[in-house]
Design a protein around this motif. Structure first.
Motif, PDB file in Angstrom:
ATOM      1  N   GLU A   1     -35.323  27.028  -4.398  1.00  0.00           N
ATOM      2  CA  GLU A   1     -36.661  26.550  -4.063  1.00  0.00           C
ATOM      3  C   GLU A   1     -36.772  26.310  -2.556  1.00  0.00           C
ATOM      4  OE1 GLU A   1     -39.563  23.035  -5.710  1.00  0.00           O
ATOM      5  OE2 GLU A   1     -37.516  22.476  -5.222  1.00  0.00           O
TER       6      GLU A   1
ATOM      7  N   GLU B   1     -48.754  16.360  -1.546  1.00  0.00           N
ATOM      8  CA  GLU B   1     -47.916  17.486  -1.941  1.00  0.00           C
ATOM      9  C   GLU B   1     -48.828  18.607  -2.401  1.00  0.00           C
ATOM     10  OE1 GLU B   1     -44.616  16.719  -4.480  1.00  0.00           O
ATOM     11  OE2 GLU B   1     -44.498  18.796  -5.156  1.00  0.00           O
ATOM     12  N   PHE B   2     -48.561  19.815  -1.891  1.00  0.00           N
ATOM     13  CA  PHE B   2     -49.386  20.963  -2.245  1.00  0.00           C
ATOM     14  C   PHE B   2     -48.537  22.051  -2.853  1.00  0.00           C
ATOM     15  CE2 PHE B   2     -51.616  18.961   1.298  1.00  0.00           C
ATOM     16  CZ  PHE B   2     -52.927  18.945   0.836  1.00  0.00           C
ATOM     17  N   GLN B   3     -49.177  22.929  -3.627  1.00  0.00           N
ATOM     18  CA  GLN B   3     -48.519  24.161  -4.026  1.00  0.00           C
ATOM     19  C   GLN B   3     -48.448  25.051  -2.788  1.00  0.00           C
ATOM     20  OE1 GLN B   3     -47.009  24.890  -7.000  1.00  0.00           O
ATOM     21  NE2 GLN B   3     -47.367  22.683  -7.140  1.00  0.00           N
ATOM     22  N   GLY B   4     -47.507  26.000  -2.800  1.00  0.00           N
ATOM     23  CA  GLY B   4     -47.291  26.838  -1.627  1.00  0.00           C
ATOM     24  C   GLY B   4     -48.520  27.607  -1.184  1.00  0.00           C
ATOM     25  N   ASP B   5     -49.440  27.885  -2.109  1.00  0.00           N
ATOM     26  CA  ASP B   5     -50.576  28.718  -1.730  1.00  0.00           C
ATOM     27  C   ASP B   5     -51.837  27.890  -1.452  1.00  0.00           C
ATOM     28  OD1 ASP B   5     -50.907  27.834  -4.253  1.00  0.00           O
ATOM     29  OD2 ASP B   5     -50.965  29.825  -5.202  1.00  0.00           O
ATOM     30  N   ALA B   6     -51.647  26.610  -1.202  1.00  0.00           N
ATOM     31  CA  ALA B   6     -52.803  25.741  -0.964  1.00  0.00           C
ATOM     32  C   ALA B   6     -53.567  26.188   0.280  1.00  0.00           C
ATOM     33  CB  ALA B   6     -52.354  24.297  -0.801  1.00  0.00           C
TER      34      ALA B   6
ATOM     35  N   LYS C   1     -46.090  35.624  -4.180  1.00  0.00           N
ATOM     36  CA  LYS C   1     -45.377  34.398  -4.584  1.00  0.00           C
ATOM     37  C   LYS C   1     -44.773  34.566  -5.968  1.00  0.00           C
ATOM     38  CE  LYS C   1     -46.382  31.554  -1.274  1.00  0.00           C
ATOM     39  NZ  LYS C   1     -45.604  30.521  -0.647  1.00  0.00           N
TER      40      LYS C   1
ATOM     41  N   ASP D   1     -42.491  27.054  -1.717  1.00  0.00           N
ATOM     42  CA  ASP D   1     -42.979  26.903  -3.083  1.00  0.00           C
ATOM     43  C   ASP D   1     -43.835  25.652  -3.192  1.00  0.00           C
ATOM     44  OD1 ASP D   1     -41.466  29.139  -4.330  1.00  0.00           O
ATOM     45  OD2 ASP D   1     -39.769  27.981  -3.585  1.00  0.00           O
ATOM     46  N   ARG D   2     -43.412  24.626  -2.478  1.00  0.00           N
ATOM     47  CA  ARG D   2     -44.203  23.395  -2.421  1.00  0.00           C
ATOM     48  C   ARG D   2     -44.260  22.959  -0.970  1.00  0.00           C
ATOM     49  NH1 ARG D   2     -41.569  18.915  -4.727  1.00  0.00           N
ATOM     50  NH2 ARG D   2     -39.552  19.977  -4.783  1.00  0.00           N
TER      51      ARG D   2
ATOM     52  N   GLN E   1     -42.976  31.013 -11.121  1.00  0.00           N
ATOM     53  CA  GLN E   1     -42.423  29.734 -11.527  1.00  0.00           C
ATOM     54  C   GLN E   1     -41.054  29.517 -10.906  1.00  0.00           C
ATOM     55  OE1 GLN E   1     -44.167  27.602 -13.792  1.00  0.00           O
ATOM     56  NE2 GLN E   1     -42.669  26.221 -12.879  1.00  0.00           N
TER      57      GLN E   1
ATOM     58  N   ARG F   1     -47.036  28.468   4.274  1.00  0.00           N
ATOM     59  CA  ARG F   1     -47.740  29.011   3.106  1.00  0.00           C
ATOM     60  C   ARG F   1     -47.097  30.305   2.631  1.00  0.00           C
ATOM     61  NH1 ARG F   1     -52.559  30.630   4.012  1.00  0.00           N
ATOM     62  NH2 ARG F   1     -53.258  30.453   1.868  1.00  0.00           N
TER      63      ARG F   1
END
Ligand SMILES: Nc1ncnc2c1ncn2[C@@H]1O[C@H](COP(=O)(O)OP(=O)(O)OP(=O)(O)O)[C@@H](O)[C@H]1O
Ligand SMILES: [Mg+2]
Lengths: 495, 345
Positions: free
Chosen positions: A286, A476-481, A248, A463-464, A251, A459
């Motif tokens: 994004e 809402e999660f970060q991409g690696d949740a 990933k 990114d989100r 930023q 995943r």
């Protein structure tokens, strides 16, 4: 081998210049789940169609219980105990579940359909195989997973001993897929053999007993799932291994959003809210993932963003309201390949043309040479295997048709890419390439809204990740949740 | 494809099966009712092509082709235009009214009524469009519903405001000479309507296959949702296609009226059944544009030849109507059978 339910021996089938099946041997044991895998266009659907009497082989033979049989039509196949669950369901929406199941072989009393007997028969079948379905429900209102169950019951009602499923999970949510697999295991335990075509190797490993790998119309591998692994299968399928997903980015760039949805609320014809106060934004460079069980408002949201719902207040592209009709600033890969993404009766070239016709031509002219050249270029760039760009797109294998749709949309000059299930029906190699394409588009500054029922896909790429539940963005999660966290949010569970 | 395979494809193609099948059934009917086919068929061919009859056939070919396009063009957009009769009649009466009531200089006296007839026919067809796009009443129903009052309106105009005075016959007076369509060559029947309709057919073929407009019309007909998704304004395209079809019907009406006997005789436009023959021809051609003129020619020969057959062999000319009906039925059955067989997962 012990107890063979069916055998295909030396089966070949040619479509014009394409040798779709080239001397294929396949043996299916009684009560096994036999997976058939392979690249797009490898000949899987053709082989299944031959076994179901939809195509006649040019050479080779079919045996049932050791006896040679000839199948001239699906009716012949059904008589020989074969059943097929089609990807596009062939149910009558205005009949009940029970009526759909018994149709063609109805219990009759005094010249009329014996409803009570039909219900009893269906209830008994449901009981026996653990396939829950309300016999008196109208098919129209049922979710896809249940409709598929009705198709399976219909085959079993006609005493199918071999059940063919061609990419049955492409249309299912992960939960429905799990339930389907339970059903398949139960059914197989009663002695019914199952032929399962799929592109998802995790599914093969989960339910398959044995696997046959096809490549360019030939068998390139036979495995027992317990003694193999996904890597080995991939190698047999595409002749190489997959590269692991790129790590990933730290930023994602923060600029002004290209796509912005503000407080979007949409009611259906009955006044029920399908979307409630949805706000989201997608920035250049994004990928925003959209997760949620089917029917949580994805359709309404995406139709609003693409302009297909008309001029919806609250949707902005590059700062201006979305244009009604189809906003040309949006590239859009729809999930409904036959209904929306293609016109099956038109040629590959004309399907690839859609959206660019006014660039290539004018009201009074549209040079055929230019149309064909463009199509040929894209067919080559996206390695779509098509005998020519003049054949109808319905003659392409499922995955190649999907690639044609991707080629058309991803090469469109656009601000925003909206992709629904972009890798449905494509093989593992192509899936890898599609992912690479989406990531490359992102790196070049595209804003991408990605809807997928595969959490692993989200995943890997997003990114989100936004989770829709009953028309609201609930998390809402970060991409690696973690997958379990996302899955929990999808059911509406709040902490 | 190898030569035998190609031959097999042609022989087994729907149009060939339909024509051969219909002729076989017709022969059977002839035998049953006691008509000698060896007399009837030569009489049919003579009635259509020889003994100076070719002129009649060509004269009938022109409006039939016009009506075929009136059905085929909207069909490319997925709309069934069954209101050909109404569009034909209104086109004809508009052309007649203009030629009778407005003094026009030469050339203009031909061109203007033709254009006005086409516009009027297009307008009648376009009325059906909002029914289909707004109210979701299919064009196959709305065009048909609008057709009957349109025919009646034309009939009223011809019987009263435009009627030839003091004759009591439901027809207009003869149109002024300046509005008569010039003949072709030395013929007394074939007018410049023939080259006109041929050129327009060519134009349509071009638009259909080689323009953005044609592409969008076909996409709309093949899969409306796909076209909408692709940014095509499908409602507008469907309306345009219906209007275009109606314009061909209106033009056909104007061509009939401006040709011999140079007047609008009530019922003379709809009685020959151009609309029905045209629909049969388009279905026979499986809506393949290039095949349409050929199918129209074939059915016109049958139609006109049928009259010869009646004169010579005493076979009622309705028999040719039966042939057309059978062709439609066979084409429809074959299409259904293929649709059932040809489905792919
Ligand atoms: N009806 C047809 N006419 C012409 N070519 C066909 C037809 N059906 C299949 N083909 C061709 O045969 C080959 C095998 O197609 P098939 O549909 O069996 O592939 P598949 O393994 O099911 O692929 P996918 O994973 O993409 O569904 C392809 O090259 C396809 O284009
Ligand atoms: Mg397939």
């Amino acid at each position: 081998m012990t107890d063979l339910a069916a055998e295909l021996i030396g089966v070949s089938k040619r479509f014009g210049p394409v040798l779709a099946n080239d001397g294929i041997d396949l043996a299916v044991a009684r009560g096994e789940v036999h997976a058939v895998v392979g690249e797009n266009g490898a000949g899987k659907s053709t082989l299944m169609s031959i076994l179901y009497g939809l195509h006649r082989p040019d050479a080779g033979e079919i045996r049932r219980d050791g006896q040679r049989i000839t199948l001239r039509s699906p009716a012949d196949a059904i008589r020989h105990g074969l059943g097929m669950v089609h990807q596009r369901f062939r149910l009558f929406p205005d009949l009940t579940v029970a009526e759909n199941i018994v149709i063609g072989a109805e219990p009759v009393r005094r010249g009329h359909l014996d409803r009570a007997a039909a219900h009893r028969a269906v209830a008994a079948l449901s009981e026996k195989y653990g396939l829950r379905a309300d016999p008196s429900a109208l098919v129209r209102g049922l979710p896809v997973g249940v409709r598929q169950r009705v198709e399976i019951l219909r085959a079993l009602y006609r005493d199918a001993e071999i059940l063919i499923l061609d990419e049955p999970t492409a249309v299912l949510t992960p939960g429905e897929t799990d339930r389907l697999f339970e059903v398949l295991r139960t059914v197989a335990a009663t002695g019914v053999s199952i032929l399962l075509v799929t592109h998802k190797l995790s599914e093969v490993m989960a339910v398959g007993d044995r696997v046959t790998v096809l490549r360019q119309g030939r068998v390139t591998g036979r495995f027992t799932t317990r003694e193999t692994n996904a890597n080995e299968l991939v190698n047999a399928m595409i002749g190489r291994s997959l590269t692991p997903p790129a790590p990933k980015r730290a930023q994602p760039p923060q600029e002004n959003p290209v796509l912005e949805v503000r407080d979007l609320t949409i009611h259906d014809a009955d006044g029920v809210a399908r979307l409630s106060e949805v706000s989201l934004s997608v920035h250049p460079g994004e990928i925003v993932g959209l997760a949620g069980v089917a029917g949580s408002g994805q359709r309404e949201l995406i139709d609003s963003v693409t302009g297909l719902r008309g001029a919806v207040p609250g949707v902005f592209l590059a700062g201006t309201p979305v244009l009604s009709g189809r906003d040309p600033r949006v590239a859009y890969v729809p999930e409904d390949r036959h209904g929306r993404a293609t016109a099956p009766g038109m040629s590959v070239a004309e399907n690839i043309l859609m959206g660019a016709q006014r660039e290539l031509g004018s009201r009074w002219s549209l040079p055929r040479a230019a149309v064909k050249k463009r199509a040929k270029d894209l067919v080559e760039r996206f390695s779509i295997s098509a005998a020519s760009v003049d054949i109808p797109i319905s003659a392409l294998s499922g995955g190649n048709a999907q690639k044609a749709v991707l080629a058309r949309e991803l090469t469109r000059p656009s601000h925003v890419v909206v992709a629904e299930e972009p890798t449905q029906g494509v093989d593992v190699g192509v899936r890898e390439r599609v992912h690479a394409l989406l990531l490359a588009a992102r790196d070049e500054g595209a804003a991408i809204l990605l809807q997928s029922s595969e959490l692993s896909e989200l995943r890997e790429l997003a990114d989100r990740i936004l989770v829709l539940y009953e028309g609201r963005v609930v998390a809402e999660f970060q991409g690696d949740a973690h997958e379990t966290d996302i899955g929990r949010a999808m059911t509406g569970a709040t902490e | 494809m190898t030569a035998p395979a190609l031959a097999r494809r042609v022989v087994a193609s729907a149009p060939v099966v339909a024509v051969v099948g219909a002729l076989a059934l017709t022969t059977l009917v002839m035998l049953v009712v006691g008509v000698d086919p060896t007399l009837a068929y030569p009489a049919l061919v003579r009635g259509a092509i020889f003994d100076g009859n070719l002129e009649y056939t060509i004269a009938a070919f022109v409006p039939t082709l016009g009506m075929a396009l009136a059905f085929a063009l909207p069909l490319r957009a997925g709309e069934f235009n069954l209101g050909g009769d109404g569009q034909l009649a209104i086109g004809g009466v508009t052309a007649a009214a203009l030629a009778l009531l407005v003094p026009l200089p030469p050339v203009v006296a031909v061109v203007l009524p033709l254009v006005a007839g086409a516009l009027a026919g297009g307008l009648v067809a376009a009325i059906a469009a909002p029914f289909s796009t707004r109210l979701r009443i299919p064009a196959i129903v709305s065009t048909l519903l609008i057709s009957a009052p349109a025919v009646s309106l034309a009939s009223y105009l011809v019987r009263f405001p435009l009627a030839e005075p003091n004759t009591g016959i439901a027809q207009t007076p003869t149109l002024p000479d300046a509005s008569h369509l010039p003949f072709m060559g030395g013929s007394g029947y074939v007018t410049i309507g023939l080259p006109l309709i041929v050129v327009l057919t060519g134009l349509w073929l071009h638009i259909d296959g080689r323009t953005v407009t044609g592409y969008e019309i076909r996409a709309t007909g093949q899969n409306r949702e796909f076209a909408r998704y692709g940014g095509v304004k499908v409602d507008r395209v469907a309306a345009l296609a219906l209007a275009g079809g109606g314009a061909f019907a209106g033009l056909a009406g104007a061509l009939i009226v401006l040709g011999p006997p140079y007047r609008f005789v009530d019922g003379a436009l709809t009685a020959p059944g151009y609309t029905f023959t045209a629909v049969a021809a388009v279905l026979l051609a499986s809506a393949r544009p290039l095949a349409i003129p050929v199918a129209v020619a074939l059915l016109t020969v049958l139609q006109v030849g049928g009259l010869g057959m009646e004169r010579e062999a005493g076979v009622p000319s309705q028999l040719t109507q039966i042939v057309q009906g059978l062709i439609i039925v066979i084409v429809a059955v074959l299409a259904t059978v293929r649709a059932r067989r040809g489905v792919r997962g």
